[in-house]
Structures are given as C-alpha cells and as structure tokens.
Motif scaffolding. Sequence first.
Motif, PDB file in Angstrom:
ATOM      1  N   THR A  39       0.841  -1.188   0.000  1.00  0.00           N
ATOM      2  CA  THR A  39       0.000   0.000   0.000  1.00  0.00           C
ATOM      3  C   THR A  39       0.880   1.243   0.000  1.00  0.00           C
ATOM      4  N   ALA A  41       0.213   5.498  -0.090  1.00  0.00           N
ATOM      5  CA  ALA A  41      -0.730   6.622  -0.114  1.00  0.00           C
ATOM      6  C   ALA A  41       0.039   7.927  -0.262  1.00  0.00           C
ATOM      7  N   VAL A  54      -5.341  12.952   1.152  1.00  0.00           N
ATOM      8  CA  VAL A  54      -4.961  11.702   0.474  1.00  0.00           C
ATOM      9  C   VAL A  54      -5.530  11.762  -0.942  1.00  0.00           C
ATOM     10  N   VAL A  57      -4.125   6.402  -3.604  1.00  0.00           N
ATOM     11  CA  VAL A  57      -3.811   5.204  -2.832  1.00  0.00           C
ATOM     12  C   VAL A  57      -3.631   4.065  -3.824  1.00  0.00           C
ATOM     13  N   ARG A  64      -7.568   2.042   0.074  1.00  0.00           N
ATOM     14  CA  ARG A  64      -8.099   3.052  -0.827  1.00  0.00           C
ATOM     15  C   ARG A  64      -9.471   3.532  -0.360  1.00  0.00           C
ATOM     16  N   LEU A  68      -8.766   7.413   0.827  1.00  0.00           N
ATOM     17  CA  LEU A  68      -8.833   8.349  -0.288  1.00  0.00           C
ATOM     18  C   LEU A  68      -9.762   9.525   0.042  1.00  0.00           C
TER      19      LEU A  68
END
Length: 520
Positions: A39, A41, A54, A57, A64, A68
């Motif tokens: 992952t 971000a 964010v 992602v 996500r 997000l």
Amino acid sequence: MTHLRGLLEVTSLVRGEDDLDAVLEAIARTIAECLGFGTVAVNLYRPAWDDFQVTNVYGNPGAREALLGDARDLASWRPLLDDRFLRRGAYLIPHEHFDWAADVATFVPDIEPTDDPDAWHPEDALMVPMRHSAGHLLGILSVDEPRSGRKPSDEDLDVLVAVAEHAALAVEGAQAAAEAARHRAALEQLLRVSSRLSETLDADEIFQSVCESVRDALGFQHVAIELVESATGRLSAQAAVGWTLGDETLSAPVTLADIAPLLDPAFEVEGCFLLPSDEGQRRFTAGLFVYHSRLNGRGPWAWNRHWLVVPLVDRTGKTIGVIWADEPEDRLLPPRERLQALRLFANQAATAVTLVEHVQELRFLADHDPLTRLLNRRVFMERLDSEAARADRSGRPFGLVLCDLDRFKLLNDSQGHLAGDEALRTLGRILGDALRRSDEAFRIGGDEFALVLPDADPDAIESVVERITVAMEGALQTVRASFGAAAYPSDAGHPEALVHAADAALYEAKRAGERLRFAA
C-alpha cells in the motif's frame, strides 16, 4: 535492480510528465511495484486549506476505500513526524511507540502480528516527506505492507528517501507547469483582447472582454471595471462578470477618495493592491456595502475575504478607475505572476481609448524584455541565425559579446530586488548608449546580456566594452560586469557553437578576474 528501476522511473517523471494527477498516480504505483510495498498513499499539501489530503492510494483496496479523500492538518501529522521516529530521512513509527487511538490514522492492514522484532507489525507506520526545493512540505508518502514482511533496513530507507526526493521534484515540476500553463493562457487572452483593440472602438466592449479574460485566464470568478465619473468623482461600473451591473455591490456610492486608503504601497504587488480582510474593512469608508467572498480557504496561502483592487492609470499618471477581482477558483492568494498578468489586463482597460499606441506596445513587448527594454532572448537567437547567414553570404565577420553582472546576487540580497531591477535597467540604458548604430543589445537571462556586433574586429569589440565599463563606473558602483567575446566564423562556424565559445570566454574572464576575455 528493482530499487534502481524504481528510482529511474520516478526520475523520468521529473522530465516527462506535467500533469499532476498522472504524476501522483505514477509515484504511488512505482513505489509500490518497484520498492515492494502493498500500500502506498500520497498525502498532498493543499495550500488553499493548509492541510494534507490523500489524493492517491495504490495497492490495498481497503486502504483506498478508507483513506482516499481524507484530509488532515499539519497538527495531526506532527505526532508522527516527530524526531524520535526519524531514521535516515524517513519516519518509522513502531507500533509499540505510538497511540493509534489518536485521530491520525484510519486504516490498519490485515496482517497477523508475530513475536519477531524485525517483522512488520500491522500497526507499524512508515512516512516519507516530499519537500519543495525551497524547503517547505509538498506532501507526505505513507507506505505500508512491505512484501518482505520485514521492517525496512537502512538501505531500504535510503532508496525510499531518494525516490521520495525525486518524486517531490516531479510534483514540484507538475505544479510549476500548471502555473506556467495558466500564465501562458493569460498571455494568450491578453493578445486576444489586444486584437479586439484593433477591431472595435467600443470601450465598453473592450472592458467586458477584459473582465471575461481575467475570469477565464486568471481564475477570478468575480471581476468588475469601474471608471471615475468626471462630474461627480464617483466610481461607475462599466463591465462585470460574476457580479451584474446595477446590483448592490456595484451600486454603492463609492468615490476614488473612499478607496484611496486601500492603495497603500505596503500592500502593493506588481501594481495590484492585495489587502487582508481586516485591513480592507478598517480602511474602507464605514456605512457602505462591502462584498464578502464565498470562495475562501484556510491557512497562510489561502484567500480569506481578501480585497484585491487594481488602479487604472492613464498616460499622465492619473487614476481613472479600478478593477476589482474576487472569488479565486482555487481559493488561493494569487502569486506574483498572476498579479502581474492582472496588472497587464488593467493596463488594457486603461488604454482602451488609445488603441494604436497600445497595440504598438504589445508588439514591442513581444520582442523586448519589459524591464530593460532591450531585445529578448527569442529575438537574440533569430538575430544570431540571420547574422550568421549574412556573414556566410558576404564573407564579413561579426562579433558576439556575452556579459553578466558580478556581485549581482549580493546586491539583491543586501539592498533588495528593487535595487537589482534598477541596476538591470541602468545597464540596459548603458548598453544601448554604448553601441554603434549597427550593433544590437539583448537581455537573454536574469543578469545575462548579449551584444551582436556586425563587422567588428577585436579592436572594435574592445572599444565597445571600454565604453560600457566607463559608463558603469559612473552609474553602477555596486556591481561590475565581465565580458566574453567570440568572432564568427573564426572562433565558431555555427551560431550555437559561437554562443558556447563566448560563454567559455566569459567564464574564463570571471575566473581570472578580468574585464574581457576573447575566445581562445
């Protein structure tokens, strides 16, 4: 090799991609795929809100969905970006050293904890700041779920930090490209308004075109042009977008004297006056209707009910009206370049009645540097090519002299950029006065100038440089200049090579402390 590929891929973004969304997506993907994280971000700094959102992602769908769009201010990040977690430029937060009950995270990966102290724990976190070349934060990379299942080694962190540094350059470049595109759009709009100057004698039509262009090119959703009524001294709205002629905002009985306190040099930027809300309220005549912006942001870079007024000045220096601009679509305070463009639009409105002179000025600025009034770099390259072609046909040589100012940065640092600008203007006048009728002077960079001297032998070049040096000693005592000269075709048989030869000579002159050095 995988790490190296990741570094190379992010490096290629610095050179090859201007779209910010594409840059951010590629950064997240490259770090995940090449550096081995499940992952990644991207938390991008939003100056309009003074927070980090964010925006991208990559990897875990659960991350996500959870992250997000999430936005948090710097205060929420400070506990994570604490020096006690700093390791080789990254922030590695072990799960046992941080209370994740605090409002700083919304996603924990589904990883089974183990007793191995080197194993990655689901509540471990790894953050890497992305910094602008000026030092401030552009964003924060948050990476998780290393495929190795292990905490990163020093070598892993070094690679990740290096990739983050290149990613920051890519983001900075994309943001700069976006602002440059806006500036180009402003200039294109400016040229379109200029074309209307030659097509119509209707000043109101020109004013409306200026308002629409400021909206479309500079992003202000509310724009109005008001002129001073000679009989009453009151400001009368001539054109507007966002507002409508006759509404309360543009119908208040305001005179030029009422807004004079707003035109304080302390708030002047590029001929525009930008005041914080409290200053505008304090300086404006009490009892009159005041418009309050709706597209406001938060933080030091944000528009927050600011006042932006641009005086329209005629050729005698008399203020004949104003432009009001409000509601910036990006909710940000306009940068200097945008205010400079706004000032140009204001100039268009102020000179709508002098069509021919205005068009002539625009044509002049297409070929000349606005500060020194010398020919610009584009014309320099054209002239160099044409002069080389002429020399090839006639067999008569020409000289190229490159010049830059010594101690110019010291002048800017010690006395300010206004003093630096004045030094450049003075040198521009000196160059123009020192040249022969057939010679031409150009400003080709910040403090870099060029002289093209047809039919000039070394003695003629020496004479020109001597005249310039003597004039500078009398008018520019805080700086001096170094010169590098090369002749076509004896020193170089191609324009580009000629520039390199003169530049090398200039470098040698500066290195040796000499006034003038000819190409070897």
